[in-house]
Write a protein that holds these residues in place. Structure first.
Motif, PDB file in Angstrom:
ATOM      1  N   PHE A   1       0.835  -1.195   0.000  1.00  0.00           N
ATOM      2  CA  PHE A   1       0.000   0.000   0.000  1.00  0.00           C
ATOM      3  C   PHE A   1       0.873   1.249   0.000  1.00  0.00           C
ATOM      4  N   ARG A   2       0.385   2.258  -0.680  1.00  0.00           N
ATOM      5  CA  ARG A   2       1.079   3.547  -0.623  1.00  0.00           C
ATOM      6  C   ARG A   2       0.364   4.447   0.365  1.00  0.00           C
TER       7      ARG A   2
ATOM      8  N   ARG B   1       8.041  11.734   7.663  1.00  0.00           N
ATOM      9  CA  ARG B   1       7.432  11.605   8.995  1.00  0.00           C
ATOM     10  C   ARG B   1       5.931  11.359   8.884  1.00  0.00           C
ATOM     11  N   ASP B   2       5.261  12.137   8.038  1.00  0.00           N
ATOM     12  CA  ASP B   2       3.815  11.980   7.894  1.00  0.00           C
ATOM     13  C   ASP B   2       3.463  10.604   7.357  1.00  0.00           C
ATOM     14  N   SER B   3       4.260  10.115   6.415  1.00  0.00           N
ATOM     15  CA  SER B   3       3.997   8.800   5.854  1.00  0.00           C
ATOM     16  C   SER B   3       4.184   7.706   6.899  1.00  0.00           C
ATOM     17  N   LEU B   4       5.266   7.778   7.655  1.00  0.00           N
ATOM     18  CA  LEU B   4       5.546   6.757   8.671  1.00  0.00           C
ATOM     19  C   LEU B   4       4.466   6.737   9.746  1.00  0.00           C
ATOM     20  N   HIS B   5       4.082   7.915  10.209  1.00  0.00           N
ATOM     21  CA  HIS B   5       3.023   7.975  11.216  1.00  0.00           C
ATOM     22  C   HIS B   5       1.699   7.495  10.615  1.00  0.00           C
ATOM     23  N   GLY B   6       1.437   7.907   9.380  1.00  0.00           N
ATOM     24  CA  GLY B   6       0.208   7.491   8.722  1.00  0.00           C
ATOM     25  C   GLY B   6       0.147   5.985   8.522  1.00  0.00           C
ATOM     26  N   ALA B   7       1.300   5.402   8.214  1.00  0.00           N
ATOM     27  CA  ALA B   7       1.354   3.951   8.011  1.00  0.00           C
ATOM     28  C   ALA B   7       1.065   3.207   9.299  1.00  0.00           C
TER      29      ALA B   7
END
Length: 264
Positions: free
Chosen positions: A125-126, A155-161
């Motif tokens: 997933f992206r 950072r936003d991607s890692l937290h979002g993941a």
């Protein structure tokens, strides 16, 4: 979701879309079992390999089958309640791969079936700038070519993941994030400024293994699959510095490491 709706959603280039539709109209006999298999994580990889053998010589055949599987995968996204934005961003890989093939070869085409089956079976997933692949006991982090390595985007991607996995795939909610990429190679600390987004990204990982035999960086950095370093482009600072490093006898490849959670 229909094939037409998916291609419109991801903005597949017209040249590729025409090829996909042409194949779908004439070449689908016997494809149904393999397309169905592409939507299941346990059978998708095998099905893709079989398609590659069966459709050898069909320029758009594998892409057409993968897109049909991806369109069917939308039903599972809906069942799980996964946001439409994640579906759109994830399936956008097909458009990216077609454009990358054009940039690398000068012709429209598709040669990433060996990778893209992961998207069709809900294994990858992206989330924002980065991609996350669900594997046994861990999550593999991938950096798409159009992804940003800006500190905030990462950072936003890692937290979002973490939120995404905890919500929709709780078995992976606390699984370690691993990354294997040329972006983690130790030589980059010598080649780039410490404020570089690449160096900052690399610092997020505890490197466990270095592979100097991995030559994938040739395509990712120089857009060249060959080993003729003297002819490599020097359009960016990274290209210039890495080229000189290689010409001087330096070794480069990739590295693998685990995310330092405390760093984010």
């Amino acid at each position: 979701m229909t094939l037409v709706e998916l291609l419109r959603l991801i903005g597949l280039p017209e040249e590729a879309a025409e090829g996909v539709f042409a194949f779908a109209e004439r070449g689908m006999e016997g494809m149904e079992p393999l397309i169905a298999a592409l939507t299941h994580p346990l059978s998708a990889e095998r099905a893709e390999r079989e398609l590659e053998e069966w459709l050898r010589g069909e320029k758009w055949g594998v892409l057409a089958c993968l897109l049909l599987a991806a369109a069917r995968a939308h039903e599972e996204y809906v069942r799980l309640g996964i946001p439409e934005k994640v579906y759109e961003d994830t399936m956008g890989c097909f458009t990216r791969f077609v454009k990358e093939h054009r940039a690398l070869t000068g012709e429209w085409g598709f040669d990433r079936g060996w990778w893209a089956w992961r998207m069709a079976c809900l294994r990858l997933f992206r989330i924002g700038a980065l991609e996350y692949e669900l594997e046994k006991g861990r999550v593999s982090l991938h950096i798409p070519s159009d992804g940003s390595l800006q500190k905030e985007a990462v950072r936003d991607s890692l937290h979002g993941a973490r939120v995404f996995l905890g919500t929709y795939f709780p078995a992976y909610g606390e699984a370690p994030f691993w990354c294997s990429s040329w972006l983690l190679h130790p030589a980059l600390r010598e080649l780039l400024n410490e404020k570089s987004n690449i160096v900052r990204f690399r610092a997020l990982f505890e490197v466990r293994r270095v592979d100097n035999e991995d030559l994938s960086y040739r395509v990712f950095v120089f857009r060249r699959p060959d080993g003729n370093v003297f002819d490599y482009p020097e359009e960016t600072a990274l290209q210039r510095r890495l080229k000189q490093y290689l010409l001087a006898g330096g070794r480069f490849g990739s590295a693998s490491g685990v995310l330092r959670e405390e760093m984010i």
